[in-house]
Scaffold this motif. Structure first.
Motif, PDB file in Angstrom:
ATOM      1  N   ILE A 157      -8.262  10.019   5.407  1.00  0.00           N
ATOM      2  CA  ILE A 157      -6.877   9.558   5.474  1.00  0.00           C
ATOM      3  C   ILE A 157      -6.365   9.703   6.903  1.00  0.00           C
ATOM      4  O   ILE A 157      -6.633  10.710   7.570  1.00  0.00           O
ATOM      5  CB  ILE A 157      -5.994  10.356   4.500  1.00  0.00           C
ATOM      6  N   VAL A 158      -5.627   8.697   7.379  1.00  0.00           N
ATOM      7  CA  VAL A 158      -4.988   8.765   8.691  1.00  0.00           C
ATOM      8  C   VAL A 158      -3.481   8.598   8.512  1.00  0.00           C
ATOM      9  O   VAL A 158      -3.007   8.001   7.543  1.00  0.00           O
ATOM     10  CB  VAL A 158      -5.532   7.691   9.654  1.00  0.00           C
ATOM     11  N   TYR A 159      -2.733   9.138   9.488  1.00  0.00           N
ATOM     12  CA  TYR A 159      -1.273   9.171   9.404  1.00  0.00           C
ATOM     13  C   TYR A 159      -0.659   8.329  10.522  1.00  0.00           C
ATOM     14  O   TYR A 159      -1.213   8.224  11.624  1.00  0.00           O
ATOM     15  CB  TYR A 159      -0.765  10.609   9.511  1.00  0.00           C
ATOM     16  N   ILE A 173      -7.014  -0.210   3.780  1.00  0.00           N
ATOM     17  CA  ILE A 173      -5.634  -0.070   4.248  1.00  0.00           C
ATOM     18  C   ILE A 173      -4.625  -0.408   3.161  1.00  0.00           C
ATOM     19  O   ILE A 173      -3.428  -0.133   3.312  1.00  0.00           O
ATOM     20  CB  ILE A 173      -5.379  -0.957   5.482  1.00  0.00           C
ATOM     21  N   GLN A 174      -5.067  -1.003   2.055  1.00  0.00           N
ATOM     22  CA  GLN A 174      -4.155  -1.286   0.950  1.00  0.00           C
ATOM     23  C   GLN A 174      -3.914  -0.061   0.081  1.00  0.00           C
ATOM     24  O   GLN A 174      -3.066  -0.095  -0.813  1.00  0.00           O
ATOM     25  CB  GLN A 174      -4.705  -2.434   0.106  1.00  0.00           C
ATOM     26  N   LYS A 175      -4.655   1.003   0.327  1.00  0.00           N
ATOM     27  CA  LYS A 175      -4.426   2.269  -0.368  1.00  0.00           C
ATOM     28  C   LYS A 175      -3.614   3.170   0.574  1.00  0.00           C
ATOM     29  O   LYS A 175      -4.156   3.767   1.512  1.00  0.00           O
ATOM     30  CB  LYS A 175      -5.749   2.940  -0.734  1.00  0.00           C
ATOM     31  N   TYR A 176      -2.306   3.241   0.351  1.00  0.00           N
ATOM     32  CA  TYR A 176      -1.441   4.018   1.237  1.00  0.00           C
ATOM     33  C   TYR A 176      -0.260   4.575   0.458  1.00  0.00           C
ATOM     34  O   TYR A 176       0.066   4.116  -0.646  1.00  0.00           O
ATOM     35  CB  TYR A 176      -0.927   3.151   2.392  1.00  0.00           C
ATOM     36  N   PRO A 222      -3.774   5.570  -4.660  1.00  0.00           N
ATOM     37  CA  PRO A 222      -3.385   5.748  -3.257  1.00  0.00           C
ATOM     38  C   PRO A 222      -3.288   7.235  -2.942  1.00  0.00           C
ATOM     39  O   PRO A 222      -3.303   8.075  -3.844  1.00  0.00           O
ATOM     40  CB  PRO A 222      -2.012   5.073  -3.192  1.00  0.00           C
ATOM     41  N   PRO A 223      -3.179   7.592  -1.661  1.00  0.00           N
ATOM     42  CA  PRO A 223      -3.062   9.013  -1.292  1.00  0.00           C
ATOM     43  C   PRO A 223      -1.819   9.665  -1.904  1.00  0.00           C
ATOM     44  O   PRO A 223      -0.815   9.002  -2.176  1.00  0.00           O
ATOM     45  CB  PRO A 223      -2.977   8.980   0.238  1.00  0.00           C
ATOM     46  N   TRP A 224      -1.911  10.976  -2.092  1.00  0.00           N
ATOM     47  CA  TRP A 224      -0.776  11.786  -2.530  1.00  0.00           C
ATOM     48  C   TRP A 224      -0.392  12.737  -1.404  1.00  0.00           C
ATOM     49  O   TRP A 224      -1.243  13.433  -0.845  1.00  0.00           O
ATOM     50  CB  TRP A 224      -1.145  12.641  -3.752  1.00  0.00           C
ATOM     51  N   PHE A 225       0.909  12.767  -1.065  1.00  0.00           N
ATOM     52  CA  PHE A 225       1.408  13.792  -0.161  1.00  0.00           C
ATOM     53  C   PHE A 225       1.623  15.073  -0.954  1.00  0.00           C
ATOM     54  O   PHE A 225       2.128  15.047  -2.080  1.00  0.00           O
ATOM     55  CB  PHE A 225       2.723  13.350   0.487  1.00  0.00           C
ATOM     56  N   MET A 233       3.399   7.279   6.984  1.00  0.00           N
ATOM     57  CA  MET A 233       2.462   6.639   6.066  1.00  0.00           C
ATOM     58  C   MET A 233       1.095   7.309   6.149  1.00  0.00           C
ATOM     59  O   MET A 233       0.596   7.602   7.231  1.00  0.00           O
ATOM     60  CB  MET A 233       2.328   5.148   6.388  1.00  0.00           C
ATOM     61  N   ALA A 234       0.496   7.550   4.981  1.00  0.00           N
ATOM     62  CA  ALA A 234      -0.880   8.036   4.882  1.00  0.00           C
ATOM     63  C   ALA A 234      -1.722   6.896   4.336  1.00  0.00           C
ATOM     64  O   ALA A 234      -1.432   6.350   3.271  1.00  0.00           O
ATOM     65  CB  ALA A 234      -0.961   9.250   3.960  1.00  0.00           C
TER      66      ALA A 234
END
Length: 290
Positions: A181-183, A227-230, A126-129, A220-221
């Motif tokens: 990636i969208v927020y 969409i399951q990767k967040y 999933p994405p990393w902040f 959420m990113a």
């Protein structure tokens, strides 16, 4: 006179592979026990019609144990352990074909085939902040810290809010894929005071804050392609009273006294009063009672 001649077969031929050099591209998320190279692509033949015995070896360091053959007489190669692109992205296997079992004292002929395996990165993380801190040795998990910011009560800001330790930003750690990636704000946005730019992650105000209560937003990113990767991160926005006055020191000059051979972190004392620590204080007229 009739003479019968029997010709005895001598082990004078080596096994032969149809291909001695193969290449396979294997996705990182391939399931364990999946076939990597089929038996028909690896089976060797022997002109002496001997039974062929196979053995698989890995020649690239730190890539052992991931691939194996189905059996000593079955050269089909399958995946034995879950792959990780971050650990390695290619390896080389050598398949041995012998016409005698391993360890036999009889004359043995051997053939080899080389299999180059390239690991293809898959969409597994999933994405990393950012910024984030790795918590394991293989750098596969990175934990981000909450973001913090502040706004003035009853004051509208038209610019993106300044946050610590930096602006809201997430990446796809599957770097060769680098999915978009969208927020979005998914929690804590009481009265819809804030909004986040779906593409940039910039946090802005929709309206003024009317209470000094802090906002604890959940941002959420999400990967556009899945969409399951967040991932979700906390953003604390503190609401403070508007600052009309700059802080200032009570005195423009402070005089202190120190003694020779004082230990580090010892007090500096007021000049003329060596028993009282020197105090440097500032005040702010926005907070007259503090």
């Amino acid at each position: 006179l009739e003479v019968l001649v029997t010709i005895l077969n001598t082990n004078d031929n080596s096994p032969m592979f149809k291909q001695t050099n193969l290449t396979r591209v294997v996705p990182e998320d391939t399931k364990v026990n999946a076939t990597i190279v089929a038996r028909q692509d690896l089976s060797a033949s022997d002109a002496d019609l001997d039974t062929i015995f196979y053995e698989l070896a890995t020649i690239v360091p730190d890539t052992d144990g991931y691939f194996a053959i189905k059996g000593v007489n079955n050269p089909e190669i399958y995946l034995q352990k879950t792959l990780d692109y971050e650990k390695f992205n290619l390896t080389t296997l050598v398949l041995y074909a012998r016409d005698r079992p391993v360890g036999s004292t009889n004359t043995t002929n051997t053939a080899t085939a080389t299999i180059n395996v390239f690991i293809e990165q898959a969409d597994t993380k999933p994405p990393w902040f950012l910024p984030c801190t790795f918590i394991n040795t293989d750098n596969s998990i990175c934990i981000s810290s909450p973001y913090t910011g502040r706004v003035n009560i009853s004051k509208m800001s038209t610019e993106p809010l300044i946050l610590e330790p930096g602006p809201i930003y997430a990446i796809d750690p599957d770097h060769t894929l680098n999915e978009k990636i969208v927020y979005s704000i998914v929690g804590g946005n009481t009265d819809n005071v804030f909004s986040v730019d779906a593409d940039t992650g910039n946090l802005t105000m929709n309206k003024i804050a009317t209470s000094t209560d802090s906002y604890l937003l959940q941002v959420m990113a999400t990967q556009v392609n899945n969409i399951q990767k967040y991932s979700i991160v906390s953003v604390e926005i503190k609401v403070i009273n508007k600052s009309d006055y700059p802080p200032y020191f009570k005195s423009r000059i402070y005089n202190g006294t120190v003694f020779v051979d004082l230990a580090p972190r010892s007090f500096v004392f007021q000049a003329g009063n060596p028993s009282t620590p020197l105090m440097i204080t500032a005040v702010d007229d926005d907070f007259p009672n503090v």
